[in-house]
Design a protein around this motif. Structure first.
Motif, PDB file in Angstrom:
ATOM      1  N   GLU A 336       0.829  -1.208   0.000  1.00  0.00           N
ATOM      2  CA  GLU A 336       0.000   0.000   0.000  1.00  0.00           C
ATOM      3  C   GLU A 336       0.864   1.259   0.000  1.00  0.00           C
ATOM      4  OE1 GLU A 336      -3.858   1.817   2.403  1.00  0.00           O
ATOM      5  OE2 GLU A 336      -2.754   0.102   3.207  1.00  0.00           O
ATOM      6  N   LYS A 337       1.942   1.241   0.784  1.00  0.00           N
ATOM      7  CA  LYS A 337       2.854   2.387   0.839  1.00  0.00           C
ATOM      8  C   LYS A 337       3.501   2.648  -0.520  1.00  0.00           C
ATOM      9  CE  LYS A 337       7.144   3.876   3.073  1.00  0.00           C
ATOM     10  NZ  LYS A 337       8.204   3.501   4.047  1.00  0.00           N
ATOM     11  N   MET A 339       2.368   1.685  -3.485  1.00  0.00           N
ATOM     12  CA  MET A 339       1.351   2.094  -4.447  1.00  0.00           C
ATOM     13  C   MET A 339       1.046   3.585  -4.300  1.00  0.00           C
ATOM     14  SD  MET A 339       0.407  -0.303  -6.547  1.00  0.00           S
ATOM     15  CE  MET A 339      -1.106   0.416  -7.155  1.00  0.00           C
ATOM     16  N   GLN A 340       1.023   4.077  -3.076  1.00  0.00           N
ATOM     17  CA  GLN A 340       0.824   5.516  -2.846  1.00  0.00           C
ATOM     18  C   GLN A 340       1.936   6.326  -3.486  1.00  0.00           C
ATOM     19  OE1 GLN A 340       0.592   5.851   1.412  1.00  0.00           O
ATOM     20  NE2 GLN A 340      -1.599   5.380   1.498  1.00  0.00           N
ATOM     21  N   LYS A 343       1.637   6.262  -7.331  1.00  0.00           N
ATOM     22  CA  LYS A 343       0.534   7.097  -7.816  1.00  0.00           C
ATOM     23  C   LYS A 343       0.943   8.557  -7.941  1.00  0.00           C
ATOM     24  CE  LYS A 343      -4.360   8.036  -6.903  1.00  0.00           C
ATOM     25  NZ  LYS A 343      -5.485   7.776  -5.974  1.00  0.00           N
ATOM     26  N   LYS A 344       1.853   9.022  -7.084  1.00  0.00           N
ATOM     27  CA  LYS A 344       2.283  10.424  -7.088  1.00  0.00           C
ATOM     28  C   LYS A 344       3.223  10.745  -8.249  1.00  0.00           C
ATOM     29  CE  LYS A 344       1.889  10.917  -2.068  1.00  0.00           C
ATOM     30  NZ  LYS A 344       2.648  11.142  -0.803  1.00  0.00           N
ATOM     31  N   HIS A 374      -5.659   2.702  -5.000  1.00  0.00           N
ATOM     32  CA  HIS A 374      -4.665   3.581  -5.616  1.00  0.00           C
ATOM     33  C   HIS A 374      -4.622   3.478  -7.142  1.00  0.00           C
ATOM     34  CE1 HIS A 374      -3.290   4.218  -1.532  1.00  0.00           C
ATOM     35  NE2 HIS A 374      -3.197   2.899  -1.387  1.00  0.00           N
ATOM     36  N   SER A 376      -6.433   3.959 -10.908  1.00  0.00           N
ATOM     37  CA  SER A 376      -7.447   4.796 -11.552  1.00  0.00           C
ATOM     38  C   SER A 376      -8.521   3.952 -12.227  1.00  0.00           C
ATOM     39  CB  SER A 376      -6.789   5.703 -12.596  1.00  0.00           C
ATOM     40  OG  SER A 376      -5.728   6.436 -12.041  1.00  0.00           O
TER      41      SER A 376
END
Length: 398
Positions: A336-337, A339-340, A343-344, A374, A376
């Protein structure tokens, strides 16, 4: 009977085991001669009391990848079991095979086309379908589809060897466009909508004019980078090689495509896919990648991508394709970390998931649940139809 003399006294069983091994090879399973010898030696040492002993002995010695278990099971159940329908077509077998009773192994109802193609290479499809089931369905009760429509809806996992070859040819003919999009960078353009103060001033000085001739600029048009992260773990083995053909077609017909394969480690294969010949490209990839059909550590692999590759291959308008089923053995918090962070650094993340072929699919696995917030967009990709639909949407947005 002496165990060591068991095979010698039963030449039919020996012939059947050798034929069984050749059939598995024809379906695409890699089986070496040493593995076959190990299986024969194991049978001599252990002895065969019933079909269960034979089943597990052969499975242990011949199969290295658990994704091949269903092909092994179906082939074993067909060949080492009395099957009335199979016996009707015994003259069509590529080799003669002695039938034997086996009540211990559960009968398979849906036999893979890969198995049937290997057993009956010269038999027409209608007869193959009747080998397993004696139920006769009238033509009027069947749903009428054209061959192409039916073939395009066929799952890659259930395709026969000949169907896989046809699908690969179809993928190579996909219409893939390399459209350009507007970037935030501005370039000189006489018909642009933004005034260019610098060039306007320079030109007025050069001309020695008291008036300023305005120059204009517009957004630069450039191809959006496409980053592909493709899962090659054991759970994706039925699809990953077909996806590589699709990725090769994208690389050949689009600019700025970067491809990474991941299982337990991340491997950049971009330069190997730039060969025009698909066979040379995939041969180079197979030599480079060491973790085919292994475990899956999506979080660690995306971390390596973020750390070592994202700044080298991405820009703010990059589109990232993640092809995976989301079944991860690593830490969901780490995934999850990462993927965040991913995404940025890009414009959009699209998740292509073969499991979406199931209508009731939900992202309940820890890895899938960590990824989903995360991305789209999540799309299914399991047959030619879904692959064509995605290609068309990719052409429109890029």
């Amino acid at each position: 009977m002496n165990k060591k003399n068991f095979l010698n006294s039963n030449s039919k069983l020996l012939d059947n085991i050798l034929f069984f091994s050749r059939v598995l090879r024809t379906t695409g399973i890699s089986i070496s001669t040493s593995q076959i010898m190990s299986a024969l030696n194991a049978i001599k040492f252990v002895g065969i009391k019933d079909r269960i002993d034979l089943y597990y002995t052969l499975k242990t010695c011949l199969i290295n990848d658990n994704s091949h278990f269903y092909i092994f099971d179906q082939t074993f159940n067909l060949l080492f079991k009395e099957n009335k329908n199979l016996n009707k077509f015994n003259d069509q077998l590529s080799e003669k095979f002695g039938s034997s009773n086996n009540e211990s192994i559960k009968e398979e109802k849906n036999i893979s086309n890969r198995v049937l193609d290997s057993l009956f290479p010269n038999l027409v499809i209608e007869k193959k379908n009747n080998i397993i089931s004696e139920e006769k369905v009238s033509v009027n009760e069947k749903i009428s589809y054209s061959f192409e429509e039916n073939f395009n809806q066929l799952d890659f996992e259930s395709m026969s060897n000949s169907e896989i070859l046809t699908a690969k040819i179809a993928i190579s003919k996909f219409s893939i466009q390399s459209k350009k999009i507007k970037s935030r960078r501005l370039v000189s353009n006489d018909s642009g909508k933004y005034i260019d103060p610098k060039n306007s001033f320079v030109m007025s000085v050069k001309n020695g004019s008291s008036s300023i001739l305005l120059k204009y600029k517009s957004n630069k048009l450039e191809t959006s980078p496409l980053i592909i992260l493709c899962d090659i773990s054991g759970s994706m083995s039925s699809y990953s090689r077909m996806f590589l053909h699709f990725i090769h077609a994208l690389t050949e017909k689009r600019k700025k495509v970067s491809t990474f394969l991941f299982g337990t480690r991340l491997t950049n294969i971009t330069r190997y896919l730039k060969y025009y010949d698909i066979d040379i490209a995939l041969d180079n990839v197979s030599k480079r990648v060491l973790d085919w059909s292994g475990g899956t550590r999506i979080g660690e692999c995306i971390r390596d991508y973020n750390r070592y590759w994202s700044k080298r291959v991405e820009s703010g308008n990059s589109i990232v394709l993640i092809i995976t089923d989301g079944l991860d053995r690593g830490s969901s918090k780490k995934l999850e970390k990462e993927m965040q962070r991913l995404k940025k650094t890009c414009y959009k993340i699209i998740w292509l998931n073969p499991l979406l072929r199931y209508e009731k699919y939900e992202a309940l696995a820890s890895g899938a649940a960590a990824m989903l917030p995360h991305v789209s967009e999540m799309r299914k990709i399991h047959n030619l139809n879904s692959m064509k639909e995605f290609t068309e949407s990719l052409n429109q947005r890029i």
